[in-house]
Design an enzyme around this catalytic site. Sequence first.
Site, short mmCIF file in Angstrom:
data_model
loop_
_atom_site.label_atom_id
_atom_site.label_comp_id
_atom_site.label_asym_id
_atom_site.label_seq_id
_atom_site.Cartn_x
_atom_site.Cartn_y
_atom_site.Cartn_z
N GLY A 167 36.60 24.02 17.39
CA GLY A 167 36.07 22.67 17.59
C GLY A 167 36.72 21.65 16.67
O GLY A 167 37.73 21.92 16.01
N ASP A 224 30.57 35.26 20.36
CA ASP A 224 29.44 34.44 20.80
C ASP A 224 28.32 34.60 19.77
O ASP A 224 27.75 35.69 19.64
CB ASP A 224 29.00 34.92 22.20
CG ASP A 224 27.83 34.11 22.74
OD1 ASP A 224 27.20 33.34 21.97
OD2 ASP A 224 27.54 34.24 23.95
N TYR A 245 18.85 18.04 19.29
CA TYR A 245 19.87 18.32 18.26
C TYR A 245 19.24 18.20 16.87
O TYR A 245 19.40 19.09 16.02
CB TYR A 245 21.00 17.30 18.43
CG TYR A 245 22.14 17.42 17.44
CD1 TYR A 245 22.98 18.53 17.42
CD2 TYR A 245 22.43 16.36 16.55
CE1 TYR A 245 24.05 18.61 16.55
CE2 TYR A 245 23.51 16.44 15.68
CZ TYR A 245 24.31 17.56 15.69
OH TYR A 245 25.38 17.64 14.82
P1 NAD Z 1 32.57 21.00 18.35
O1 NAD Z 1 31.67 20.76 19.50
O2 NAD Z 1 33.86 20.27 18.27
O3 NAD Z 1 32.88 22.56 18.21
C1 NAD Z 1 31.90 23.53 18.37
C2 NAD Z 1 32.57 24.83 18.74
O4 NAD Z 1 31.54 25.81 18.90
C3 NAD Z 1 33.36 24.77 20.04
O5 NAD Z 1 34.70 25.19 19.84
C4 NAD Z 1 32.60 25.72 20.98
O6 NAD Z 1 33.45 26.45 21.85
C5 NAD Z 1 31.92 26.63 19.98
N1 NAD Z 1 30.73 27.28 20.52
C6 NAD Z 1 29.79 26.78 21.37
N2 NAD Z 1 28.87 27.71 21.65
C7 NAD Z 1 29.19 28.82 20.95
C8 NAD Z 1 28.64 30.10 20.83
N3 NAD Z 1 27.54 30.47 21.52
N4 NAD Z 1 29.24 31.00 20.00
C9 NAD Z 1 30.37 30.66 19.33
N5 NAD Z 1 30.96 29.46 19.43
C10 NAD Z 1 30.39 28.55 20.23
O7 NAD Z 1 31.70 20.74 17.02
P2 NAD Z 1 32.21 20.25 15.59
O8 NAD Z 1 32.32 18.78 15.64
O9 NAD Z 1 33.35 21.05 15.16
O10 NAD Z 1 30.89 20.57 14.73
C11 NAD Z 1 30.73 21.80 14.08
C12 NAD Z 1 29.37 21.78 13.41
O11 NAD Z 1 29.27 20.65 12.53
C13 NAD Z 1 28.18 21.68 14.35
O12 NAD Z 1 27.11 22.44 13.84
C14 NAD Z 1 27.81 20.22 14.30
O13 NAD Z 1 26.45 20.01 14.59
C15 NAD Z 1 28.11 19.89 12.86
N6 NAD Z 1 28.36 18.46 12.66
C16 NAD Z 1 29.46 17.88 13.22
C17 NAD Z 1 29.67 16.52 13.03
C18 NAD Z 1 30.85 15.82 13.63
O14 NAD Z 1 30.92 14.59 13.58
N7 NAD Z 1 31.83 16.54 14.19
C19 NAD Z 1 28.75 15.77 12.26
C20 NAD Z 1 27.63 16.41 11.73
C21 NAD Z 1 27.45 17.78 11.92
C1 AKB Z 2 27.00 13.74 16.71
O1 AKB Z 2 27.20 12.53 16.95
O2 AKB Z 2 26.26 14.47 17.38
C2 AKB Z 2 27.65 14.32 15.49
C3 AKB Z 2 26.72 14.23 14.34
C4 AKB Z 2 26.67 13.01 13.53
O3 AKB Z 2 25.99 15.16 14.08
N1 AKB Z 2 28.89 13.66 15.26
#
Ligand code: NAD
Ligand code: AKB
Length: 321
Positions: free
Chosen positions: A11, A53, A142
């Site tokens: 991700g 998974d 979420y």
């Molecule tokens: P993303 O959606 O880009 O990546 C998530 C990854 O998880 C994907 O590659 C997907 O294939 C994988 N995935 C989905 N279901 C799965 C499963 N059952 N088993 C294994 N893998 C699975 O998300 P991200 O932006 O990289 O975020 C990662 C974490 O950080 C999340 O928990 C998200 O809530 C948190 N987060 C992200 C942000 C942001 O702005 N990106 C902000 C706050 C928190």
């Molecule tokens: C979202 O918008 O869902 C994420 C986050 C702030 O958790 N980028």
Amino acid sequence: MPTILVTGALGQIGSELVPALRARYGADNVIATDLKVLPPSGAAAIAPYDHLDCTEPHQLHEAVRRYEVGAIYHLAALLSAAAEAAPQLAWSVNMSGLYNVLEVARGYGCQVFFPSSIGAFGPTTPRDGTPQVTVQRPTTIYGVTKVAGELLCDYYASRFGIDTRGLRLPGLISYVAAPGGGTTDYAVEMFYHAVRYGRYTCFLGAETRLDMMYMPDAIAAMMDLMAADSGRLRYRNAYNVTAMSVTPAEIAAAIARHVPSFTVDYEVDPVRQAIADSWPRSLDDSAAHHDWGFAPRYDLEAMTADMLARLRSKLAAARSR
Ligand code: NAD
Ligand code: AKB
């Protein structure tokens, strides 16, 4: 050096966290895993890589046992907008996934990183200078999974002595991998559209103020927190962190200082606007500064200059292939 396992590694965050961890701890010591099944050439390019998974406990147990994993960065989750479109799936991935990770960590004594979010707050939370400890009654699935996840990490730390650590991350802005269905995705899209088309239609209103951070600061924060002296950590659920509190209009103006012809118009998506309106406008991250030395390097101006330069070379390289 214990082996590190990253879930959800393909991700937006994992695409940059895995190379950073490998640069610091050695490529063979960091196992990238994700739900996505890669063709052999794709898997070889980011080896060691395994399909995993996180909702399947035996897959987690098998990976942790086989690789003798000592630390898990658990990134797999559905983000806010994607979760709102599929709440039952979001509960399964975000909650069962974390529970399975914590259980395997309990069995094998692993350290765990859990990324919470500004989404763990809700409309009854103080929206400006949101304290580290405050009301958390989110109105999105979420957010519900993030608060429950924070509490579960707290519980496993106090009840079982598991070394859980977490961050309440703001919206992350990056150029390596596209964001995966969040409310703050507009900020990343705005940069891509500025470079590609010179214009962007934003799905949040111009004055919607939210916390943001550039990905290099987020990666450094995750790794620094995991390496921090455990005796200094007062919070085992998640630390507030932020680098800037900005609106779409302010990001657009910062981009326009580099791309003078850039224009933005606004077509508000009511679902994502409602989510954004329920989140803080600015976090108080003083506990993170105090306890483990959190110190982001990029403000809006520095991030904008770097993001545009990196995107231009990335898109030029893609065109020349
Ligand atoms: P993303 O959606 O880009 O990546 C998530 C990854 O998880 C994907 O590659 C997907 O294939 C994988 N995935 C989905 N279901 C799965 C499963 N059952 N088993 C294994 N893998 C699975 O998300 P991200 O932006 O990289 O975020 C990662 C974490 O950080 C999340 O928990 C998200 O809530 C948190 N987060 C992200 C942000 C942001 O702005 N990106 C902000 C706050 C928190
Ligand atoms: C979202 O918008 O869902 C994420 C986050 C702030 O958790 N980028």
